[in-house]
Design a protein around this motif. Structure first.
Motif, PDB file in Angstrom:
ATOM      1  N   PHE A 111       0.837  -1.204   0.000  1.00 23.71           N
ATOM      2  CA  PHE A 111       0.000   0.000   0.000  1.00 23.71           C
ATOM      3  C   PHE A 111       0.870   1.251   0.000  1.00 23.71           C
ATOM      4  N   ARG A 112       1.844   1.300   0.911  1.00 22.76           N
ATOM      5  CA  ARG A 112       2.725   2.466   1.004  1.00 22.76           C
ATOM      6  C   ARG A 112       3.547   2.626  -0.268  1.00 22.76           C
ATOM      7  N   ALA A 113       4.036   1.504  -0.803  1.00 21.84           N
ATOM      8  CA  ALA A 113       4.820   1.557  -2.032  1.00 21.84           C
ATOM      9  C   ALA A 113       3.977   2.079  -3.198  1.00 21.84           C
ATOM     10  N   ALA A 114       2.713   1.659  -3.256  1.00 23.31           N
ATOM     11  CA  ALA A 114       1.827   2.106  -4.328  1.00 23.31           C
ATOM     12  C   ALA A 114       1.549   3.604  -4.208  1.00 23.31           C
ATOM     13  N   PHE A 115       1.354   4.080  -2.975  1.00 28.20           N
ATOM     14  CA  PHE A 115       1.126   5.510  -2.752  1.00 28.20           C
ATOM     15  C   PHE A 115       2.334   6.312  -3.226  1.00 28.20           C
ATOM     16  N   LEU A 116       3.541   5.858  -2.840  1.00 24.92           N
ATOM     17  CA  LEU A 116       4.757   6.563  -3.233  1.00 24.92           C
ATOM     18  C   LEU A 116       4.975   6.503  -4.745  1.00 24.92           C
ATOM     19  N   GLN A 117       4.535   5.399  -5.366  1.00 25.48           N
ATOM     20  CA  GLN A 117       4.635   5.309  -6.822  1.00 25.48           C
ATOM     21  C   GLN A 117       3.739   6.355  -7.484  1.00 25.48           C
ATOM     22  N   GLY A 118       2.544   6.533  -6.912  1.00 24.79           N
ATOM     23  CA  GLY A 118       1.640   7.559  -7.435  1.00 24.79           C
ATOM     24  C   GLY A 118       2.223   8.949  -7.282  1.00 24.79           C
ATOM     25  N   VAL A 119       2.845   9.206  -6.133  1.00 28.55           N
ATOM     26  CA  VAL A 119       3.498  10.499  -5.899  1.00 28.55           C
ATOM     27  C   VAL A 119       4.622  10.712  -6.915  1.00 28.55           C
ATOM     28  N   ALA A 120       5.481   9.689  -7.061  1.00 30.39           N
ATOM     29  CA  ALA A 120       6.627   9.814  -7.973  1.00 30.39           C
ATOM     30  C   ALA A 120       6.171   9.989  -9.415  1.00 30.39           C
ATOM     31  N   THR A 121       5.152   9.231  -9.822  1.00 30.71           N
ATOM     32  CA  THR A 121       4.681   9.312 -11.202  1.00 30.71           C
ATOM     33  C   THR A 121       4.156  10.698 -11.523  1.00 30.71           C
ATOM     34  N   ASN A 122       3.398  11.287 -10.605  1.00 28.75           N
ATOM     35  CA  ASN A 122       2.785  12.581 -10.889  1.00 28.75           C
ATOM     36  C   ASN A 122       3.728  13.750 -10.660  1.00 28.75           C
ATOM     37  N   ILE A 123       4.578  13.650  -9.652  1.00 33.90           N
ATOM     38  CA  ILE A 123       5.477  14.782  -9.388  1.00 33.90           C
ATOM     39  C   ILE A 123       6.560  14.864 -10.457  1.00 33.90           C
ATOM     40  N   ALA A 124       6.835  13.732 -11.117  1.00 25.08           N
ATOM     41  CA  ALA A 124       7.817  13.719 -12.210  1.00 25.08           C
ATOM     42  C   ALA A 124       7.133  13.779 -13.576  1.00 25.08           C
ATOM     43  N   ASN A 125       5.827  14.005 -13.567  1.00 22.74           N
ATOM     44  CA  ASN A 125       5.049  14.009 -14.800  1.00 22.74           C
ATOM     45  C   ASN A 125       5.173  15.368 -15.495  1.00 22.74           C
ATOM     46  N   PRO A 126       5.928  15.461 -16.570  1.00 18.62           N
ATOM     47  CA  PRO A 126       6.096  16.750 -17.260  1.00 18.62           C
ATOM     48  C   PRO A 126       4.770  17.343 -17.717  1.00 18.62           C
ATOM     49  N   LYS A 127       3.815  16.480 -18.053  1.00 13.38           N
ATOM     50  CA  LYS A 127       2.500  16.961 -18.488  1.00 13.38           C
ATOM     51  C   LYS A 127       1.829  17.750 -17.367  1.00 13.38           C
ATOM     52  N   SER A 128       1.894  17.238 -16.130  1.00 13.23           N
ATOM     53  CA  SER A 128       1.289  17.929 -14.997  1.00 13.23           C
ATOM     54  C   SER A 128       2.004  19.243 -14.714  1.00 13.23           C
ATOM     55  N   ILE A 129       3.341  19.192 -14.733  1.00 10.63           N
ATOM     56  CA  ILE A 129       4.126  20.386 -14.438  1.00 10.63           C
ATOM     57  C   ILE A 129       3.820  21.489 -15.447  1.00 10.63           C
ATOM     58  N   ALA A 130       3.821  21.135 -16.727  1.00 13.69           N
ATOM     59  CA  ALA A 130       3.559  22.120 -17.777  1.00 13.69           C
ATOM     60  C   ALA A 130       2.141  22.658 -17.668  1.00 13.69           C
ATOM     61  N   PHE A 131       1.189  21.772 -17.381  1.00 13.32           N
ATOM     62  CA  PHE A 131      -0.207  22.190 -17.277  1.00 13.32           C
ATOM     63  C   PHE A 131      -0.405  23.174 -16.135  1.00 13.32           C
ATOM     64  N   TYR A 132       0.098  22.833 -14.957  1.00  9.92           N
ATOM     65  CA  TYR A 132      -0.111  23.708 -13.802  1.00  9.92           C
ATOM     66  C   TYR A 132       0.684  25.007 -13.907  1.00  9.92           C
ATOM     67  N   ALA A 133       1.873  24.952 -14.486  1.00  9.23           N
ATOM     68  CA  ALA A 133       2.702  26.148 -14.583  1.00  9.23           C
ATOM     69  C   ALA A 133       2.194  27.122 -15.627  1.00  9.23           C
ATOM     70  N   ALA A 134       1.541  26.612 -16.668  1.00  8.28           N
ATOM     71  CA  ALA A 134       1.109  27.483 -17.761  1.00  8.28           C
ATOM     72  C   ALA A 134      -0.415  27.635 -17.827  1.00  8.28           C
ATOM     73  N   VAL A 135      -1.105  26.546 -18.162  1.00  6.66           N
ATOM     74  CA  VAL A 135      -2.546  26.619 -18.398  1.00  6.66           C
ATOM     75  C   VAL A 135      -3.322  26.901 -17.111  1.00  6.66           C
ATOM     76  N   PHE A 136      -3.082  26.093 -16.082  1.00 10.38           N
ATOM     77  CA  PHE A 136      -3.854  26.223 -14.845  1.00 10.38           C
ATOM     78  C   PHE A 136      -3.617  27.581 -14.183  1.00 10.38           C
ATOM     79  N   SER A 137      -2.344  27.970 -14.077  1.00  2.00           N
ATOM     80  CA  SER A 137      -2.030  29.237 -13.400  1.00  2.00           C
ATOM     81  C   SER A 137      -2.642  30.434 -14.120  1.00  2.00           C
ATOM     82  N   SER A 138      -2.751  30.349 -15.459  1.00  2.00           N
ATOM     83  CA  SER A 138      -3.343  31.458 -16.208  1.00  2.00           C
ATOM     84  C   SER A 138      -4.859  31.509 -16.042  1.00  2.00           C
TER      85      SER A 138
END
Length: 205
Positions: A111-138
């Motif tokens: 369970f803990r490993a799966a949670f951390l995998q979800g964190v790692a996948t999304n925090i390293a997800n360039p799509k999320s970073i680009a979306f929040y930094a550009a589209v979402f923030s605007s």
């Protein structure tokens, strides 16, 4: 007082991005058909947690930070792309595992490993970073009340939980998991290839 028009805008912008398949969707798909349902929901919880983190950063001005320090944005993008390629390679290697091994995952707590995998996948997800930094923030107004700030944050959390939770619930169904075991190698190769392609694409954007 809550600015509901801003909340609705944030919801619309977020859902338009969330429903487009990306690394998060691929990670949930693979976990749903290979692991326990509880582990899949743990992975979703990790992804949602990071969505709340990026949304908070966006509303506090992460887009401006990346504009002032473009090298930081590039570094984050490259690191995220490297993680996606690494994760994709792991999936390609897992394609060699037998259906019996996929049917009987390790009994160690995951369970803990799966949670951390979800964190790692999304925090390293360039799509999320680009979306929040550009589209979402605007899409977020320059100055909002505290109530509106938390309402927008709650909207992102609820939308992410409902969308990714629904994907996890459907794909972790026993019939779908059984179909996966019959086509394990092809599914792992497809998911792995998608992750690597997404990583390479982001690295050279």
């Amino acid at each position: 007082m809550v600015d509901w028009s801003a909340v609705v805008t944030v919801f619309s912008v977020y859902m338009a991005s969330a429903v487009i398949p990306g690394p998060n969707f691929v990670a949930i798909t693979h976990k749903a058909v290979t692991g326990k349902r509880s582990d899949t929901f743990a992975l979703v919880a990790g992804i949602v947690t990071v969505n709340l983190f990026w949304a908070t950063c966006a509303m506090l001005g992460i887009g401006a930070v990346f504009a002032i320090f473009p090298w930081l944005a590039v570094g984050v993008r490259i690191a995220g792309a490297a993680y996606l390629v690494w994760f994709g390679l792991r999936l390609l290697m897992s394609a060699r595992a037998t259906p019996a091994e996929a049917k009987h995952p390790p009994k160690a707590p995951r369970f803990r490993a799966a949670f951390l995998q979800g964190v790692a996948t999304n925090i390293a997800n360039p799509k999320s970073i680009a979306f929040y930094a550009a589209v979402f923030s605007s899409a977020v107004p320059a100055h909002v009340s505290t109530q509106t700030f938390f309402a927008m944050l709650a909207t992102v959390g609820a939308a992410a939980t409902c969308w990714y939770g629904a994907v996890a619930l459907v794909l972790s169904h026993a019939a779908i998991a059984a179909a996966y075991r019959r086509a394990k190698a092809w599914i792992d190769l497809t998911c792995g290839g998608l992750m690597i392609a997404l990583g390479i694409r982001q690295a050279f954007r």
